[in-house]
Design a protein around this motif. Sequence first.
Motif, PDB file in Angstrom:
ATOM      1  N   LEU A   1     -84.653   5.636 -47.191  1.00  0.00           N
ATOM      2  CA  LEU A   1     -84.709   6.433 -46.723  1.00  0.00           C
ATOM      3  C   LEU A   1     -82.941   7.350 -46.752  1.00  0.00           C
ATOM      4  O   LEU A   1     -83.067   8.489 -45.894  1.00  0.00           O
ATOM      5  N   GLY A   2     -82.014   6.853 -47.542  1.00  0.00           N
ATOM      6  CA  GLY A   2     -81.232   7.166 -47.666  1.00  0.00           C
ATOM      7  C   GLY A   2     -80.403   7.093 -46.594  1.00  0.00           C
ATOM      8  O   GLY A   2     -79.542   7.738 -45.768  1.00  0.00           O
ATOM      9  N   ARG A   3     -80.217   6.477 -45.297  1.00  0.00           N
ATOM     10  CA  ARG A   3     -79.465   6.170 -44.174  1.00  0.00           C
ATOM     11  C   ARG A   3     -78.667   4.854 -44.062  1.00  0.00           C
ATOM     12  O   ARG A   3     -79.218   3.814 -43.930  1.00  0.00           O
ATOM     13  N   ARG A   4     -77.686   5.286 -44.365  1.00  0.00           N
ATOM     14  CA  ARG A   4     -76.798   4.058 -44.832  1.00  0.00           C
ATOM     15  C   ARG A   4     -76.531   3.599 -43.616  1.00  0.00           C
ATOM     16  O   ARG A   4     -76.553   3.882 -42.445  1.00  0.00           O
ATOM     17  N   VAL A   5     -75.376   2.387 -43.515  1.00  0.00           N
ATOM     18  CA  VAL A   5     -75.631   1.210 -42.556  1.00  0.00           C
ATOM     19  C   VAL A   5     -74.422   1.116 -42.912  1.00  0.00           C
ATOM     20  O   VAL A   5     -73.995   0.212 -43.539  1.00  0.00           O
ATOM     21  N   PRO A   6     -73.594   1.055 -41.625  1.00  0.00           N
ATOM     22  CA  PRO A   6     -73.481   1.848 -40.758  1.00  0.00           C
ATOM     23  C   PRO A   6     -73.414   3.126 -39.926  1.00  0.00           C
ATOM     24  O   PRO A   6     -73.574   3.836 -39.201  1.00  0.00           O
ATOM     25  N   GLY A   7     -72.729   4.086 -41.403  1.00  0.00           N
ATOM     26  CA  GLY A   7     -72.636   4.803 -41.154  1.00  0.00           C
ATOM     27  C   GLY A   7     -73.688   6.040 -40.825  1.00  0.00           C
ATOM     28  O   GLY A   7     -73.823   6.809 -39.754  1.00  0.00           O
ATOM     29  N   ASP A   8     -75.250   6.025 -41.310  1.00  0.00           N
ATOM     30  CA  ASP A   8     -76.268   6.578 -40.236  1.00  0.00           C
ATOM     31  C   ASP A   8     -77.052   6.263 -39.675  1.00  0.00           C
ATOM     32  O   ASP A   8     -77.541   7.040 -38.011  1.00  0.00           O
ATOM     33  N   MET A   9     -77.361   4.557 -39.602  1.00  0.00           N
ATOM     34  CA  MET A   9     -77.678   4.156 -38.773  1.00  0.00           C
ATOM     35  C   MET A   9     -76.858   3.081 -38.515  1.00  0.00           C
ATOM     36  O   MET A   9     -76.435   2.171 -39.562  1.00  0.00           O
ATOM     37  N   SER A  10     -77.206   2.781 -36.825  1.00  0.00           N
ATOM     38  CA  SER A  10     -76.375   0.855 -37.201  1.00  0.00           C
ATOM     39  C   SER A  10     -77.918  -0.166 -36.655  1.00  0.00           C
ATOM     40  O   SER A  10     -79.243   0.804 -36.324  1.00  0.00           O
ATOM     41  N   VAL A  11     -77.373  -0.621 -36.747  1.00  0.00           N
ATOM     42  CA  VAL A  11     -78.543  -1.913 -36.508  1.00  0.00           C
ATOM     43  C   VAL A  11     -77.274  -3.374 -35.542  1.00  0.00           C
ATOM     44  O   VAL A  11     -76.730  -4.019 -36.195  1.00  0.00           O
ATOM     45  N   VAL A  12     -78.068  -4.110 -34.378  1.00  0.00           N
ATOM     46  CA  VAL A  12     -78.379  -4.874 -34.213  1.00  0.00           C
ATOM     47  C   VAL A  12     -79.241  -5.838 -33.910  1.00  0.00           C
ATOM     48  O   VAL A  12     -80.379  -5.317 -33.500  1.00  0.00           O
ATOM     49  N   ALA A  13     -78.964  -7.469 -34.370  1.00  0.00           N
ATOM     50  CA  ALA A  13     -80.320  -7.797 -34.174  1.00  0.00           C
ATOM     51  C   ALA A  13     -80.353  -9.104 -32.618  1.00  0.00           C
ATOM     52  O   ALA A  13     -79.353  -9.238 -32.746  1.00  0.00           O
ATOM     53  N   ILE A  14     -81.610  -9.361 -32.945  1.00  0.00           N
ATOM     54  CA  ILE A  14     -81.296 -11.111 -32.269  1.00  0.00           C
ATOM     55  C   ILE A  14     -81.670 -11.555 -32.587  1.00  0.00           C
ATOM     56  O   ILE A  14     -83.859 -11.984 -33.180  1.00  0.00           O
ATOM     57  N   CYS A  15     -81.438 -12.808 -33.394  1.00  0.00           N
ATOM     58  CA  CYS A  15     -81.841 -13.316 -34.449  1.00  0.00           C
ATOM     59  C   CYS A  15     -80.540 -15.198 -35.014  1.00  0.00           C
ATOM     60  O   CYS A  15     -79.481 -14.912 -34.159  1.00  0.00           O
ATOM     61  N   PRO A  16     -81.621 -15.560 -35.657  1.00  0.00           N
ATOM     62  CA  PRO A  16     -80.355 -16.975 -36.017  1.00  0.00           C
ATOM     63  C   PRO A  16     -79.387 -16.159 -36.746  1.00  0.00           C
ATOM     64  O   PRO A  16     -79.490 -15.920 -37.380  1.00  0.00           O
ATOM     65  N   ASP A  17     -77.621 -16.622 -36.456  1.00  0.00           N
ATOM     66  CA  ASP A  17     -76.760 -16.119 -37.224  1.00  0.00           C
ATOM     67  C   ASP A  17     -76.921 -16.472 -39.260  1.00  0.00           C
ATOM     68  O   ASP A  17     -76.756 -15.202 -39.101  1.00  0.00           O
ATOM     69  N   ASP A  18     -77.877 -17.595 -39.243  1.00  0.00           N
ATOM     70  CA  ASP A  18     -78.080 -17.378 -41.055  1.00  0.00           C
ATOM     71  C   ASP A  18     -79.253 -16.570 -41.582  1.00  0.00           C
ATOM     72  O   ASP A  18     -78.967 -15.861 -42.234  1.00  0.00           O
ATOM     73  N   GLN A  19     -79.760 -16.154 -40.298  1.00  0.00           N
ATOM     74  CA  GLN A  19     -80.322 -14.833 -40.569  1.00  0.00           C
ATOM     75  C   GLN A  19     -80.043 -13.671 -40.641  1.00  0.00           C
ATOM     76  O   GLN A  19     -80.549 -12.242 -41.119  1.00  0.00           O
ATOM     77  N   ALA A  20     -78.778 -13.549 -40.150  1.00  0.00           N
ATOM     78  CA  ALA A  20     -77.527 -11.924 -40.259  1.00  0.00           C
ATOM     79  C   ALA A  20     -76.395 -12.037 -40.819  1.00  0.00           C
ATOM     80  O   ALA A  20     -76.374 -11.067 -41.485  1.00  0.00           O
ATOM     81  N   GLN A  21     -76.368 -13.009 -41.000  1.00  0.00           N
ATOM     82  CA  GLN A  21     -74.850 -13.681 -42.050  1.00  0.00           C
ATOM     83  C   GLN A  21     -75.153 -12.885 -43.025  1.00  0.00           C
ATOM     84  O   GLN A  21     -74.048 -12.680 -43.900  1.00  0.00           O
ATOM     85  N   HIS A  22     -76.143 -13.172 -43.850  1.00  0.00           N
ATOM     86  CA  HIS A  22     -76.689 -12.859 -45.018  1.00  0.00           C
ATOM     87  C   HIS A  22     -76.955 -12.001 -45.438  1.00  0.00           C
ATOM     88  O   HIS A  22     -77.664 -12.251 -47.596  1.00  0.00           O
ATOM     89  N   LEU A  23     -77.229 -11.187 -44.870  1.00  0.00           N
ATOM     90  CA  LEU A  23     -77.838 -10.002 -45.395  1.00  0.00           C
ATOM     91  C   LEU A  23     -76.619  -8.763 -45.751  1.00  0.00           C
ATOM     92  O   LEU A  23     -75.607  -9.415 -45.453  1.00  0.00           O
ATOM     93  N   LEU A  24     -76.612  -8.407 -46.673  1.00  0.00           N
ATOM     94  CA  LEU A  24     -76.303  -6.827 -47.003  1.00  0.00           C
ATOM     95  C   LEU A  24     -76.318  -5.557 -46.685  1.00  0.00           C
ATOM     96  O   LEU A  24     -76.940  -5.391 -46.801  1.00  0.00           O
TER      97      LEU A  24
END
Length: 337
Positions: A262-285
């Motif tokens: 959609l052309g929305r930069r993270v975090p520039g245009d949209m901030s994202v916070v998750a509830i999940c195990p650490d290993d599923q959050a820290q290896h994303l881009l």
Amino acid sequence: MPVRLVDVARRAGVSPSTVSYVLSGNRPISAETRRRVEESIAELGFRPHAGARSIRRQSTNVVAMVLPMFADGQSSVQMQFVFAVLHAARAQGYNLLLLTAEDGVAEINNVVNSAMVDGVIVMEIQVNDPRVPVLRALDRPAVLIGTPDDAESLVHVDFDFAAAGAMCVQHLHDLGHRHIGMLAQPADTFARQAGFALRARDGVLQELTDRGLNPTWIPAQPNPAGVAEAIEELFGQDPELSALIVYNELALPFVLDRLRQLGRRVPGDMSVVAICPDDQAQHLLPAVSDVALPAAELGRLAFERLVGLISGTEQPVSTLLEPHLNRRGSAGPPLRR
């Protein structure tokens, strides 16, 4: 005529299973109830049959883990619980029997009545869980990973999902966001009243409401089409949306992919916070800021509580782990419009 266990129960004003728990130490019993049962035993001169005591206490060095495998289940997260219990069990010389039927009631009764296990760990707890009466009636100790509404006398360990949801809102609000949405677990998870999903969602919505913000949320199927549809619906509810809280582990990578499309930069245009195990959050881009779900710790704690009950040691009825926020690169101040 010999005094029976039911006679003791009737005189004490409790169920026969409660008398059994007082005798075996397999459940935490209130001091007042224990006093009434012990007085009844003394007054009636009740003596448990030695052979029956031996059968009840016979050790198999096997514990059962009840883990219903629902179609909407987060299997990768569930396996973190399983591996934590398995490793703790092996370290103490126990084997683990996994029960995966969606209902689970018949399986629980089968393994307990056939004396196959020393105790039971139960997951995927619903707020009104049909397994609770069954677990209370067992002549084996049980520990829940999760909290039913009627948790009295059943030992349980849990994560404070409501506080985790509120913490995500607080973090984004402190960054300056006033248009925050939640992408939650699939609709089927809410339909079966899974406690973790309901409490996380309610924690988010209550905190949004308390801060005077719109309580915007949507359940989502964890696949590209489901996530795309959910994000479109969220923007339909609030076109000024600038931040997302994601509690749907399998959907999280698709959320980032869809925002890129959609052309929305993270975090520039949209901030994202998750509830999940650490290993599923820290290896994303980018790496996602998250309130870490302590699956391994909950599994280990549940096994420790169960072993304590098996050995006759009194255990705390309720253990609730507090949330902690890990700040990474996915959340920042909103763009000025």
